[in-house]
Design a protein around this motif. Structure first.
Motif, mmCIF file in Angstrom:
data_model
loop_
_atom_site.group_PDB
_atom_site.id
_atom_site.type_symbol
_atom_site.label_atom_id
_atom_site.label_comp_id
_atom_site.label_asym_id
_atom_site.label_seq_id
_atom_site.Cartn_x
_atom_site.Cartn_y
_atom_site.Cartn_z
ATOM 1 N N ASP A 68 0.857 -1.182 0.000
ATOM 2 C CA ASP A 68 0.000 0.000 0.000
ATOM 3 C C ASP A 68 0.891 1.229 0.000
ATOM 4 O O ASP A 68 1.904 1.268 0.696
ATOM 5 N N SER A 69 0.519 2.195 -0.819
ATOM 6 C CA SER A 69 1.366 3.389 -0.885
ATOM 7 C C SER A 69 0.518 4.632 -1.033
ATOM 8 O O SER A 69 -0.691 4.558 -1.279
ATOM 9 N N ASP A 92 -6.123 9.554 -10.820
ATOM 10 C CA ASP A 92 -5.031 10.170 -10.053
ATOM 11 C C ASP A 92 -4.745 11.570 -10.596
ATOM 12 O O ASP A 92 -4.397 12.477 -9.853
HETATM 13 O O1 CZF Z 1 2.424 8.863 -9.649
HETATM 14 C C1 CZF Z 1 2.709 8.124 -8.693
HETATM 15 N N1 CZF Z 1 4.011 7.748 -8.484
HETATM 16 C C2 CZF Z 1 4.397 6.962 -7.451
HETATM 17 O O2 CZF Z 1 5.579 6.646 -7.302
HETATM 18 C C3 CZF Z 1 3.347 6.487 -6.573
HETATM 19 N N2 CZF Z 1 3.353 5.691 -5.475
HETATM 20 C C4 CZF Z 1 2.082 5.598 -5.064
HETATM 21 N N3 CZF Z 1 1.269 6.305 -5.882
HETATM 22 C C5 CZF Z 1 -0.192 6.449 -5.769
HETATM 23 O O3 CZF Z 1 -0.648 5.972 -4.510
HETATM 24 C C6 CZF Z 1 -1.865 5.246 -4.643
HETATM 25 C C7 CZF Z 1 -1.613 3.812 -4.239
HETATM 26 O O4 CZF Z 1 -2.839 3.122 -4.087
HETATM 27 P P1 CZF Z 1 -2.901 1.604 -3.570
HETATM 28 O O5 CZF Z 1 -1.597 1.212 -2.970
HETATM 29 O O6 CZF Z 1 -4.101 1.427 -2.732
HETATM 30 O O7 CZF Z 1 -3.045 0.760 -4.932
HETATM 31 P P2 CZF Z 1 -4.297 0.258 -5.784
HETATM 32 O O8 CZF Z 1 -5.604 0.628 -5.120
HETATM 33 O O9 CZF Z 1 -4.107 0.720 -7.187
HETATM 34 O O10 CZF Z 1 -4.114 -1.322 -5.818
HETATM 35 P P3 CZF Z 1 -4.370 -2.438 -4.668
HETATM 36 O O11 CZF Z 1 -3.025 -3.063 -4.401
HETATM 37 O O12 CZF Z 1 -4.948 -1.749 -3.466
HETATM 38 O O13 CZF Z 1 -5.296 -3.428 -5.291
HETATM 39 C C8 CZF Z 1 -2.269 5.352 -6.113
HETATM 40 O O14 CZF Z 1 -3.100 6.456 -6.288
HETATM 41 C C9 CZF Z 1 -0.903 5.561 -6.795
HETATM 42 O O15 CZF Z 1 -0.997 6.197 -8.023
HETATM 43 C C10 CZF Z 1 2.027 6.872 -6.834
HETATM 44 N N4 CZF Z 1 1.701 7.668 -7.871
#
Ligand code: CZF
Length: 194
Positions: A68-69, A92
């Motif tokens: 998660d990020s 995004d």
């Molecule tokens: O432009 C970016 N460069 C980066 O380096 C980066 N690192 C994180 N993020 C954003 O953080 C959220 C993670 O969401 P998240 O971890 O919940 O993932 P997800 O919902 O897509 O998938 P899941 O694993 O939950 O199924 C999303 O909006 C990502 O775009 C980034 N955006």
């Protein structure tokens, strides 16, 4: 034994699988029948663990990895944090534009921000491991197109936005790679036990 990557985002699965290469075990995606979960935890590590816990019973003999990020902006009290992917409907890119709007008028010196990544691992013996990574920077104070989402508004220390960074410069800094690198060490240790 396989490495199951607990994400419902197909592009994210491919990215994580490639970032972990080479591995001495096959990395597999979740079965399409496993439903996405609600990310209800207050922290990145809490949500990464929720993803792992949600799928563990389907893969009792495999290693599970969840990630998660998100982005934390100091001037907004850490917002959007765990809500980075969903604090506003749309893409995004739409959410990045909204962050620029909320920071309007603020000088660059007050626009510190960090990308955080948490990776949770569960091994077949029931052990849980947490890893993390951080990338520090600033939110741009210039007009941006935001086509690529947050990467277009996040400035690195050389004044380039993340989306324009050279891979060689970015690879060691990337928050998700930092967390995945730690996780890889634990995976290799576990596989070496067999
Ligand atoms: O432009 C970016 N460069 C980066 O380096 C980066 N690192 C994180 N993020 C954003 O953080 C959220 C993670 O969401 P998240 O971890 O919940 O993932 P997800 O919902 O897509 O998938 P899941 O694993 O939950 O199924 C999303 O909006 C990502 O775009 C980034 N955006």
């Amino acid at each position: 034994m396989k490495l199951i990557i607990a994400t419902w985002n197909k592009a994210k699965f491919t990215w994580i699988r490639d970032a972990l290469r080479p591995l001495p075990l096959e990395a597999a995606a979740l079965a399409d029948t496993i439903e996405d979960i609600e990310e209800t935890a207050a922290t990145f590590s809490g949500n990464a663990s929720l993803k792992v816990e949600a799928v563990r019973r389907y893969y009792p003999n495999d290693i599970i990895l969840g990630e998660d990020s998100g982005l934390m902006i100091n001037a907004l009290g850490g917002f959007p944090g765990v809500k980075t992917a969903r604090f506003l409907p749309g893409s995004d890119a739409d959410r990045a534009k909204e962050l620029l709007r909320r920071l309007e008028g603020l000088p660059l010196s007050k626009r510190q921000a960090q990308f955080h990544s948490a990776v949770a691992l569960a091994t077949p013996d029931g052990q849980g491991i947490l890893c993390s990574g951080t990338l520090a920077g600033w939110i741009s104070n210039r007009e941006r197109t935001c086509v690529q989402g947050y990467g277009d508004i996040f400035l690195l220390c050389n004044d380039k936005v993340l989306a324009a960074a050279e891979p060689t410069q970015l690879l060691p800094l990337d928050h998700r790679r930092q967390a995945l690198f730690q996780a890889k060490q634990h995976i290799l240790e576990w596989v070496g036990k067999d």
